[in-house]
Design an enzyme around this catalytic site. Structure first.
Site, PDB file in Angstrom:
ATOM      1  N   GLU A 184      -0.830   1.273  -5.406  1.00 47.56           N
ATOM      2  CA  GLU A 184      -0.393   0.015  -4.805  1.00 47.56           C
ATOM      3  C   GLU A 184      -0.639  -1.182  -5.712  1.00 47.56           C
ATOM      4  OE1 GLU A 184      -3.173  -0.990  -1.431  1.00 47.56           O
ATOM      5  OE2 GLU A 184      -3.873   1.026  -1.884  1.00 47.56           O
ATOM      6  N   HIS A 199       0.840  -1.212   0.000  1.00 47.98           N
ATOM      7  CA  HIS A 199       0.000   0.000   0.000  1.00 47.98           C
ATOM      8  C   HIS A 199       0.875   1.262   0.000  1.00 47.98           C
ATOM      9  CE1 HIS A 199      -3.225   2.673   0.905  1.00 47.98           C
ATOM     10  NE2 HIS A 199      -4.029   1.783   1.467  1.00 47.98           N
TER      11      HIS A 199
END
Length: 246
Positions: free
Chosen positions: A221, A142
């Site tokens: 991400e 992320h």
């Protein structure tokens, strides 16, 4: 937090916390920080870190009945190897506290390797099913990229417009113009790119983020958003490579 620091001969450097195998900082050889980290984020191990590169496993967001984004980002990992410019961390079933194990009682091992190669950061994410039964999992890296101004940054030439929460099919390469250089993002093994920014209202409603922080980052991400089966004894590998383009 216990941290590991790595660097390359040209001056690039990175800092990795054992809490969550969390990449806290990545500076290219010019000394510029390429990741965003919220100044309001708890850094004492009491909560997931806001910024850097949180590791998502075994659930993406709330797409399941487990912890939001899973437990890997708040677990304490082990350092299993390190050189001047690389480090590798691991997390296994036996590392989890009893309360976490009860929520996901499956045998597994995660490996995350970080390596600096000039102005390139390479991450390798391995998921192993070390048990006798298949399990389903989802995951992501992320990544919070620092930008000079969210409204001026572009992804593959397109400017961002307001709050974002997009899931895009995986493509091998993306280019992010941060306003302080262009980053080339490459992935292998993942099935999607997730592009996220909370916008002004979302940032104001988030306790571990300053109201204006949405202007300073964009999350892009590599992900496997929906849970997929990993057979007993099998292994999956994903790669995420980020390079500063001259």
């Amino acid at each position: 937090m216990n941290e590991i620091r790595i660097s390359s001969p040209d001056g690039a450097a990175a800092t990795i916390s054992l809490f969550g195998a969390h990449l806290m900082s990545w500076k290219t050889a010019d000394g510029k920080e390429r990741l965003f980290l919220s100044q309001r984020s708890a850094l004492d191990g009491s909560a997931a870190v806001r910024g850097g590169v949180p590791v998502i496993f075994p659930q993406f967001a709330t797409r399941g009945d487990g912890l939001r984004h899973g437990f890997a980002r708040t677990a304490t990992w082990r350092a299993v190897g390190q050189g001047d410019s690389w480090a590798e961390l691991a997390l296994a079933q036996s590392d989890l506290p009893a309360a976490t194990f009860k929520t996901w009682p499956r045998a597994f091992e995660l490996r995350l390797r970080f390596e600096l190669k000039g102005n390139t950061l390479a991450l390798r994410y391995i998921v192993r099913n070390s048990g006798m039964q298949d399990f389903q999992w989802a995951g992501a890296l992320h990544t919070y990229f620092a930008v000079a101004d969210f409204a001026q940054a572009t992804l593959d030439g397109a400017r961002f417009d307001g709050a974002l929460d997009e899931i895009r099919p995986a493509t091998p390469v993306l280019r992010l113009d941060t306003g302080a250089g262009t980053l080339q993002l490459e992935q292998q093994g993942f099935s999607e790119w997730v592009v996220w920014n909370p916008g002004a209202e979302g940032a104001a409603a988030t306790a571990d983020m300053d109201d204006g922080d949405f202007r300073r980052f964009v999350c892009i991400e590599p992900a496997r958003v929906d849970k997929q089966v990993l057979a007993a004894g099998a292994e999956w590998t994903g790669h995420h490579t980020i390079s500063l383009i001259p």
